[in-house]
Design a protein around this motif. Sequence first.
Motif, mmCIF file in Angstrom:
data_model
loop_
_atom_site.group_PDB
_atom_site.id
_atom_site.type_symbol
_atom_site.label_atom_id
_atom_site.label_comp_id
_atom_site.label_asym_id
_atom_site.label_seq_id
_atom_site.Cartn_x
_atom_site.Cartn_y
_atom_site.Cartn_z
ATOM 1 N N ALA A 19 -7.996 -1.916 -1.097
ATOM 2 C CA ALA A 19 -9.126 -0.993 -0.992
ATOM 3 C C ALA A 19 -10.023 -1.401 0.182
ATOM 4 O O ALA A 19 -10.495 -0.549 0.935
ATOM 5 N N GLN B 76 -4.393 -6.782 -9.490
ATOM 6 C CA GLN B 76 -5.773 -6.291 -9.330
ATOM 7 C C GLN B 76 -6.434 -6.917 -8.099
ATOM 8 O O GLN B 76 -7.192 -6.268 -7.388
ATOM 9 N N THR C 175 -1.296 0.625 -13.580
ATOM 10 C CA THR C 175 -2.488 1.149 -14.256
ATOM 11 C C THR C 175 -3.144 0.071 -15.116
ATOM 12 O O THR C 175 -3.920 0.377 -16.006
ATOM 13 N N PHE C 176 -2.821 -1.158 -14.860
ATOM 14 C CA PHE C 176 -3.453 -2.312 -15.509
ATOM 15 C C PHE C 176 -3.307 -2.277 -17.032
ATOM 16 O O PHE C 176 -4.274 -2.434 -17.767
ATOM 17 N N TRP D 171 -11.066 3.389 7.619
ATOM 18 C CA TRP D 171 -11.742 4.675 7.725
ATOM 19 C C TRP D 171 -13.143 4.573 8.305
ATOM 20 O O TRP D 171 -13.580 5.456 9.043
ATOM 21 N N LYS E 69 -5.175 -5.075 -5.216
ATOM 22 C CA LYS E 69 -5.795 -3.752 -5.089
ATOM 23 C C LYS E 69 -7.141 -3.857 -4.381
ATOM 24 O O LYS E 69 -7.490 -3.010 -3.565
ATOM 25 N N LEU E 70 -7.889 -4.904 -4.722
ATOM 26 C CA LEU E 70 -9.196 -5.104 -4.087
ATOM 27 C C LEU E 70 -9.023 -5.281 -2.579
ATOM 28 O O LEU E 70 -9.757 -4.681 -1.778
ATOM 29 N N TRP F 7 -8.455 -0.293 3.301
ATOM 30 C CA TRP F 7 -8.535 1.177 3.435
ATOM 31 C C TRP F 7 -9.901 1.600 3.966
ATOM 32 O O TRP F 7 -9.998 2.380 4.912
ATOM 33 N N TRP F 8 -10.978 1.055 3.365
ATOM 34 C CA TRP F 8 -12.333 1.418 3.788
ATOM 35 C C TRP F 8 -12.602 0.949 5.211
ATOM 36 O O TRP F 8 -13.262 1.634 5.984
ATOM 37 N N TRP G 235 -0.302 0.559 -6.117
ATOM 38 C CA TRP G 235 -1.112 1.664 -6.657
ATOM 39 C C TRP G 235 -0.456 2.370 -7.827
ATOM 40 O O TRP G 235 -1.074 3.226 -8.465
ATOM 41 N N HIS G 236 0.779 2.016 -8.146
ATOM 42 C CA HIS G 236 1.388 2.559 -9.366
ATOM 43 C C HIS G 236 0.815 1.892 -10.614
ATOM 44 O O HIS G 236 0.807 2.477 -11.689
ATOM 45 N N ASN H 148 0.817 -1.212 0.000
ATOM 46 C CA ASN H 148 0.000 0.000 0.000
ATOM 47 C C ASN H 148 0.854 1.266 0.000
ATOM 48 O O ASN H 148 0.353 2.360 -0.223
ATOM 49 N N ALA H 149 2.142 1.102 0.269
ATOM 50 C CA ALA H 149 3.027 2.272 0.369
ATOM 51 C C ALA H 149 3.574 2.644 -1.014
ATOM 52 O O ALA H 149 3.246 2.031 -2.025
ATOM 53 N N GLU H 150 4.391 3.680 -1.039
ATOM 54 C CA GLU H 150 5.053 4.137 -2.263
ATOM 55 C C GLU H 150 5.811 2.967 -2.906
ATOM 56 O O GLU H 150 6.493 2.211 -2.225
ATOM 57 N N GLY H 151 5.656 2.830 -4.214
ATOM 58 C CA GLY H 151 6.349 1.743 -4.912
ATOM 59 C C GLY H 151 5.532 0.479 -5.036
ATOM 60 O O GLY H 151 5.922 -0.456 -5.720
#
Lengths: 115, 246
Positions: B232, B225, B205-206, B239, B228-229, B235-236, B202-203, B196-199
């Motif tokens: 995400a 992918q 773009t599929f 929060w 990423k799911l 993350w939710w 999330w870089h 989830n961090a830099e690198g």
Amino acid sequence: MKHQFEPFWWSWFSAGGTLSALVLPVVMMIFGISVPFGWIDDPEYDKLKSLIAPVSSRILIFICISLSLLHWAHRFRFTLYDGLQLQHLNRSLAILCYGSAILISLFAGYVLWNF
Amino acid sequence: MQQQITLEIFRYNPDDKEGPAYKKYEVPFRKDWVILDALNHIKDRIDGTLSFRWSCRMGICGSCGMKVNGNPVLTCASFLEKLAPGPIRIEPLEYFPVIRDLVINMDDFMDNLKKVRSWIIHEKDDNLDEEYLQTPDQLSDYKQYSMCINCMLCYSACPVYGLEPGFMGPAVIALAQRYNMDSRDDGNKLRMDIMNAEGGIWHCTFVGDCSAVCPKNVDPAGAIQRYKLEGARAWWTRWLLPWGKE
């Protein structure tokens, strides 16, 4: 951190992609091809209007429009970011793309509400 | 049928004052030869200074990956016949520093492999007397990702790896996912923080080219992918339910 809100935007991008992949081909098939070619009867304006009269229909249409726009915004942001090599404008691109998607969604909501 | 075929090979010697250049070699055109056979022919019979990596000749070791006519491939699996009449251009894999001729430096990959802890992590101390049993279903969850041979073709195909300094790239993420999905492993949370961090994920773009060029059908794009799911979802959860378990 640069990627702190990436999961947030990606969630909308992902939801919008899935939804528009399901809904848009059907809409295009009906209104873009079948009706103009006369394969199915032209749905009258009043009939269509009564179809979207219930609040639930309007909410559904609003979800389809806003999620599709957020999907576009994320994809377009990275098209500009990587494709045009605008890495230094990361924040501005995000504001521009997501901002316009949100604005157009709000406008769609306004139109749907006052229909 | 043609007798010879021309190979245009990228040559670079860091000790030479002249920069990199392409050199042409004529090799016999044989139906049963792959690019690697032609390179070995050059090395043995024409120019002994040509440097390249290879080992198994059967798509297992992952050392002979190069760019052939612009596409990242295993040279042991690319037949001359398919590329006739030539000339065939052979270059080192893209986006990597070149050590010499067709040999690349893959330190970045090796460092990242360590960073994501691509091995089985147990929360409790290992009990060597205990067996870690696994059902065929549990094995099939991650087996696809464990087929990676570290050939680096996916890196050479990934435009984001070329554009984003620090991006860990497809194979490392697929290998992290390989251990995440292993029922014997407890390192998911640890790896998620890195991903989830830099690198991290999330870089990406599929673009999907990493999966298209993979000689082992690992599908790193799919692994990213899926990651990423999960990212995400975490993350939710953080929060919306800060008191909940990620």
